[in-house]
Enzyme design. Structure first.
Site, PDB file in Angstrom:
ATOM      1  CB  VAL A 100      31.973   0.031  19.058  1.00 18.43           C
ATOM      2  CG1 VAL A 100      32.518   1.076  20.012  1.00 18.43           C
ATOM      3  CG2 VAL A 100      33.101  -0.633  18.269  1.00 18.43           C
ATOM      4  CG  HIS A 116      34.288   3.692  24.040  1.00 16.51           C
ATOM      5  ND1 HIS A 116      35.071   2.619  24.432  1.00 16.51           N
ATOM      6  CD2 HIS A 116      34.579   4.691  24.915  1.00 16.51           C
ATOM      7  CE1 HIS A 116      35.801   2.962  25.491  1.00 16.51           C
ATOM      8  NE2 HIS A 116      35.520   4.210  25.788  1.00 16.51           N
ATOM      9  CB  CYS A 127      21.352  16.798   8.682  1.00 22.27           C
ATOM     10  SG  CYS A 127      21.052  15.180   7.929  1.00 22.27           S
TER      11      CYS A 127
END
Length: 241
Positions: A100, A116, A127
């Site tokens: 990651v 991932h 949002c």
């Protein structure tokens, strides 16, 4: 190495699969190692999940700002740069990664399937507005809408990115050479891809310091050399032959 050189030279669709061992050679400590500062400051098993994001927001945010600051101390190594160059020249077609840290993107690779997610982007959990990772590090952790800004990684309790998995499965199915770099192949379902490739006729290469449960299926297993040194050796061979 002779067999690996031949396989890489003859392959038409080579796919790379990287795990934690690829990143640790940049100096980045393994997330799961308990003998490091991360575990001294935080308990990842309690914070790397949606529940912590929603109900323990301050500690969740402190944890991920710390993780990002740790990642920012390091950078892609020569092996990452070689893979990026190989993609540009067509020697490899793409990279499937469990990592990651976004080092493959930082090195210049473009067809990267992050199983991932990654720390490359951050977004509001409510949002979904996107934010830069350095803005997060500088303290921007709350969105204009009032939601919590979070890294674009998969937390425990969330679904895996299905579009990414489908693309990775397609690439693995098309591969005639599948090379694993620095993964124990113990995390499911990410560890399905080497077998998908093998079942579709690909040669399988595993380069990892420790044995894996998939070594029995591999055509080449390398445990006595680091990933970076193997990639540098291969790159020098192709440059000067």
């Amino acid at each position: 190495m002779d067999t690996l050189r031949r396989l890489l030279r003859e392959a038409n669709h080579t796919i790379i699969f990287t795990g934690a061992g690829m990143s640790t050679e940049s100096g980045l400590p393994d997330f799961r190692s308990k003998d490091r500062g991360l575990w001294e400051k935080f308990n990842p098993s309690e914070l790397a999940n949606v529940h912590a994001l929603l109900h323990n927001t301050e500690e969740f945010t402190n944890f991920y700002r710390y993780r990002l600051s740790e990642i920012n101390k390091y950078q892609p190594h020569k092996g990452h740069l070689i893979l990026a160059e190989w993609e540009k020249t067509g020697r490899i077609k793409g990279i499937i990664t469990q990592n990651v840290d976004a080092f493959h993107h930082d090195a210049g690779s473009s067809n990267v399937m992050e199983l991932h997610g990654s720390f490359r982007t951050f977004h509001c959990h409510n949002c979904h507005k996107e934010y830069e990772r350095n803005a997060y590090l500088d303290g921007q952790t709350t969105c204009d809408c009032g939601g919590t800004i979070r890294p674009g990684i998969v937390l425990f309790g969330e679904n895996l990115p299905q579009d990414t998995f489908r693309k990775a499965e397609q690439e693995a199915s098309k591969a005639d050479l599948f090379i694993v770099l620095g993964s124990s192949l113990s995390v499911s379902p990410a560890n399905m891809f080497p077998l998908v490739a093998k079942e579709n006729g690909a040669k399988l290469v595993i380069i990892n310091r420790e044995p894996t449960d998939y070594d029995m299926y591999a055509d080449v297993v390398i445990q006595d050399k680091g990933i970076k040194s193997v990639l540098v050796e291969l790159d020098n061979y192709f440059r000067f032959t």
